[in-house]
Design a protein around this motif. Structure first.
Motif, PDB file in Angstrom:
ATOM      1  N   GLN A   1       0.824  -1.213   0.000  1.00 24.69           N
ATOM      2  CA  GLN A   1       0.000   0.000   0.000  1.00 24.69           C
ATOM      3  C   GLN A   1       0.863   1.271   0.000  1.00 24.69           C
ATOM      4  N   GLY A   2       2.171   1.106   0.022  1.00 29.69           N
ATOM      5  CA  GLY A   2       3.060   2.273   0.045  1.00 29.69           C
ATOM      6  C   GLY A   2       3.230   2.875   1.425  1.00 29.69           C
ATOM      7  N   CYS A   3       2.840   2.134   2.460  1.00 27.37           N
ATOM      8  CA  CYS A   3       3.000   2.675   3.812  1.00 27.37           C
ATOM      9  C   CYS A   3       3.206   1.553   4.816  1.00 27.37           C
ATOM     10  N   PHE A   4       3.665   1.902   5.987  1.00 29.93           N
ATOM     11  CA  PHE A   4       3.848   0.940   7.077  1.00 29.93           C
ATOM     12  C   PHE A   4       3.653   1.674   8.403  1.00 29.93           C
ATOM     13  N   PRO A   5       3.234   0.936   9.464  1.00 30.47           N
ATOM     14  CA  PRO A   5       3.035   1.616  10.742  1.00 30.47           C
ATOM     15  C   PRO A   5       4.369   2.091  11.301  1.00 30.47           C
ATOM     16  N   SER A   6       4.446   3.357  11.694  1.00 27.71           N
ATOM     17  CA  SER A   6       5.701   3.931  12.166  1.00 27.71           C
ATOM     18  C   SER A   6       6.216   3.205  13.399  1.00 27.71           C
ATOM     19  N   VAL A   7       7.499   2.900  13.388  1.00 23.35           N
ATOM     20  CA  VAL A   7       8.151   2.333  14.566  1.00 23.35           C
ATOM     21  C   VAL A   7       8.538   3.463  15.515  1.00 23.35           C
ATOM     22  N   ALA A   8       8.965   4.580  14.894  1.00 23.56           N
ATOM     23  CA  ALA A   8       9.448   5.711  15.691  1.00 23.56           C
ATOM     24  C   ALA A   8       8.356   6.330  16.546  1.00 23.56           C
ATOM     25  N   ALA A   9       7.087   6.107  16.155  1.00 32.03           N
ATOM     26  CA  ALA A   9       5.984   6.662  16.947  1.00 32.03           C
ATOM     27  C   ALA A   9       6.082   6.175  18.390  1.00 32.03           C
ATOM     28  N   ARG A  10       6.595   4.953  18.567  1.00 34.20           N
ATOM     29  CA  ARG A  10       6.726   4.436  19.930  1.00 34.20           C
ATOM     30  C   ARG A  10       8.160   4.163  20.325  1.00 34.20           C
ATOM     31  N   HIS A  11       9.074   4.165  19.366  1.00 35.55           N
ATOM     32  CA  HIS A  11      10.471   3.846  19.672  1.00 35.55           C
ATOM     33  C   HIS A  11      11.373   4.819  18.895  1.00 35.55           C
ATOM     34  N   PRO A  12      11.726   5.956  19.508  1.00 34.62           N
ATOM     35  CA  PRO A  12      12.433   7.032  18.799  1.00 34.62           C
ATOM     36  C   PRO A  12      13.700   6.627  18.046  1.00 34.62           C
ATOM     37  N   PRO A  13      14.481   5.618  18.463  1.00 33.78           N
ATOM     38  CA  PRO A  13      15.686   5.300  17.683  1.00 33.78           C
ATOM     39  C   PRO A  13      15.410   5.004  16.215  1.00 33.78           C
ATOM     40  N   ALA A  14      14.153   4.674  15.872  1.00 30.56           N
ATOM     41  CA  ALA A  14      13.834   4.330  14.479  1.00 30.56           C
ATOM     42  C   ALA A  14      13.602   5.560  13.610  1.00 30.56           C
ATOM     43  N   MET A  15      13.596   6.755  14.234  1.00 39.59           N
ATOM     44  CA  MET A  15      13.138   7.939  13.507  1.00 39.59           C
ATOM     45  C   MET A  15      13.937   8.229  12.235  1.00 39.59           C
TER      46      MET A  15
END
Lengths: 488, 171
Positions: free
Chosen positions: A62-76
């Protein structure tokens, strides 16, 4: 996923993805990497005990994925890079600004659906700090010394830094784009040039990932020669940096002596492996150069020389009050933060995070070698210097053991033109380097390399807070994050 | 510290003799430029180093020029912090598109007369990174280059030779 070695890769749905993100946020697992691929994103995780690795893949049809950084900042920053390179949208991401893409490329999403660029480079709003008497100091991308380019935006209250924001990506060379579709040999050359100071570690990481993908066993002698080169590289870099850190505290004598020792290591490397930095010496399948008969003697006398000189320099560092005044309690990195970001190398180990891929993942020949992993808790510049000092001593021990036990025989195995997926985590001087490849018919279909700096640059922003502007060079050098390795 | 300083006094310097300038190409270049150097810069040269996208390998070796073995300053060559203080830009790396403007602005900030030396294989034509969407090309694509020092990375000796050729001081 079949054909993914040595650790598993699994396709996950949104529920499983968010459960993994929750476990990262809870500190049960450590994020090793997050990168894009054709139609999906991959996330590499380290288990709680630091000994098991797994890769989770989420379909981005779909061209998107649930953000990891939303809950785990190192992924930003990983997510911002994925968006720049592939165009995938991280849903609910806390920071939607571009990262590697400065609006100067002839194409957007160069590894994804390749969109035409925006007519003008978009503005890049820096984060704000509001308060009476605050002023901003912009630095870079061209710095005042012989170093790599990057931009630092300091907000200061008098001499005290209240906020530092980094902007990187200036040395983005599109390495992963160049690797896509390249023959293995060319990709190996590129991997060795991600970060010049870690060329051996990168070459080993890439080679191990390729060998895992193709299920190739390399000759025993090559395994040991690789470790020998890796330890020489570690010693050379630590020596250079210990001197440079002291020089940033205006103590030039240490720099002179340490850089002379470093030069000796580089000359010995050139005499034994034909190149001062040992570039292109490690290749998939083994090593490209073998030691000749006089090499063990050169290396033994090198170790003897360092052993004779280095302790006196350590004593000098330890006994110089003006130097300690600058390094003790400066640029303190909190151990909880080091843990959360999974900081590798001396940055993590000086802040109490005891992880070393050589020991914990015990890849050969380290499973048969004796060494200690020094760990300190203070997390300041001084602690990072001491961890490096101890690591130099351990590496000298390792070099001696390798020279004693170096087996005879071949140094290259044929890699063939098979297909498969492989992953490797290799300890460079800076920390653990992640390499992931997917091969098809002898060509690289996709390769991702993750420098330790991805997880160290962000915590430098935190470590500098409350220090004076003049101590920034000292803090920055004690981290010595890579620009080129990070920007790729 | 006293012991280390005393030992250093007794042992004498580590510095090695200057390399010979027997490379005909470099010699020719040196002769051509020596007159200009003497006339314009009084025999000494201030260098501003710019990394325009290298892998950091070239920087490591350029750093080595300041170590006690090579000690570049004894030849009248020194590294300065600002392009406004510089006679020469020493540029490394394939110029990335993200660094292109910074390199142009550094060049513009350097007062004339000025020289540009490109160091490393990438600086000639992009090297292994040529053809990438993120790379503009060699240094010459962005600013005029007077001398190229090859190598991946060039060794300190190659760098010293190249720079001495530029100042005409190679013996």
């Amino acid at each position: 996923m079949a054909n993914h070695r040595p650790w598993p890769r699994r396709a996950v749905d949104a529920g499983q993805w968010s459960a993994l993100v929750a476990s990262l946020a809870a500190g049960e697992r450590t994020l090793l990497g997050l990168w894009g691929d054709a139609d999906c994103v991959h996330m590499a995780l380290l288990g709680e005990k630091g000994r098991d690795v797994a890769v989770a893949s989420f379909s981005c049809a779909q061209g998107c994925f649930p953000s990891v950084a939303a809950r785990h900042p190192p992924a930003m920053r990983f997510e911002r890079a994925i968006h720049d390179l592939f165009g995938y949208e991280p849903i609910d991401a806390p920071d939607e600004r571009p990262w590697l893409d400065h609006g100067r490329w002839p194409v957007r999403a160069p590894l994804g659906d390749r969109q035409p660029p925006a007519p003008e480079p978009p503005p890049y709003p820096f984060l704000t700090s509001v308060g009476e008497g605050l002023h901003q100091i912009p630095v870079g991308p061209v710095h005042a010394g012989i170093i790599e380019p990057g931009h630092f935006r300091f907000t200061a209250n008098g001499e005290t830094v209240v906020r530092l924001e980094e902007r990187l990506g200036y040395v983005h060379k599109g390495i992963e784009g160049l690797m896509t579709g390249a023959p293995i040999a060319r990709a190996a050359k590129l991997a060795g040039r991600c970060s010049g100071d870690s060329t051996v570690a990168y070459a080993i990481a890439f080679a191990r990932a390729v060998e895992a993908a193709l299920a190739v066993e390399i000759p025993e002698r090559a395994v040991w020669l690789r470790a020998l080169m890796a330890e020489l590289e570690r010693v050379a870099n630590h020596l250079g940096d210990i001197g440079a850190i002291c020089n940033d505290a205006a103590f030039a004598l240490m720099l002179a002596h340490c850089s002379a020792l470093r030069e000796k290591v580089l000359r010995a490397s050139a005499a034994c492996f034909g190149h001062r930095l040992m570039m292109d010496a490690v290749v998939p399948g083994g090593v490209a150069v073998d030691l000749d008969a006089r090499a063990p003697h050169i290396l033994r006398s090198l170790v003897g020389r360092i052993r004779a000189v280095f302790p006196r320099l350590v004593e000098l560092y330890d006994n110089t009050a003006s130097l300690q005044d600058r390094t003790v309690a400066t640029g303190r990195l909190d151990s909880a933060l080091a843990q959360k970001f999974g900081c590798g190398g001396f940055v993590g180990r000086a802040s109490g995070r005891s992880f070393d891929a050589r020991r914990d993942l015990a890849y050969p020949p380290y499973d048969r070698l004796e060494f200690e992993v020094p760990v300190l808790a203070e997390g300041d510049v001084n602690a990072r210097v001491w961890v490096r000092i101890r690591e130099v001593e351990q590496s000298l021990r390792l070099i001696e053991q390798i020279l004693v036990r170096l087996p005879a025989g071949e140094v290259m195995a044929a890699t063939g033109e098979g297909s498969g997926e492989g992953i490797a985590l290799v300890e460079g001087f800076r920390g653990d380097i992640l390499a992931w490849v997917r091969l098809g018919g002898g060509l690289v279909e996709r390769c991702h390399l993750r420098d330790p700096s991805w997880l160290q640059w962000p915590v430098l922003e935190a470590a500098i807070e409350g220090n004076i502007v003049a101590d920034f060079p000292l803090c920055n050098k004690s981290f010595n994050c890579s620009y080129s390795g990070h920007d790729l | 510290m006293r012991r280390i300083l005393f030992d250093s006094l007794l042992k004498g310097p580590l510095t090695e003799p200057a390399p010979s300038g027997d490379d005909p190409e470099l010699l020719a270049l040196g002769r051509e430029l020596k007159t200009a150097l003497d006339a314009w810069f009084g025999g000494s040269l201030a260098i501003r180093m710019v990394d325009a996208g290298s892998c950091n390998g070239c920087e490591l070796e350029i750093h080595a020029l300041n170590n006690p073995f090579y000690d570049l300053e004894r030849f009248g060559l020194k590294f300065v912090a600002s392009p406004r203080h510089a006679d020469m830009l020493l540029v490394t790396g394939p110029v990335t598109r993200n660094m292109r403007e910074a390199l142009e602005r550094t060049f513009d900030a350097t007062p004339s007369p000025k020289w540009v030396v490109a160091a490393g294989d990438c600086a000639r034509d992009g090297g292994v990174f040529a053809g990438s969407y993120a790379v503009a090309g060699g240094v010459g694509v962005v600013v005029p280059v007077d001398l190229h020092i090859p190598g991946c990375p060039p060794t300190p000796l190659q760098l010293v030779k190249g720079l001495l050729a530029l100042t005409g001081k190679a013996r």
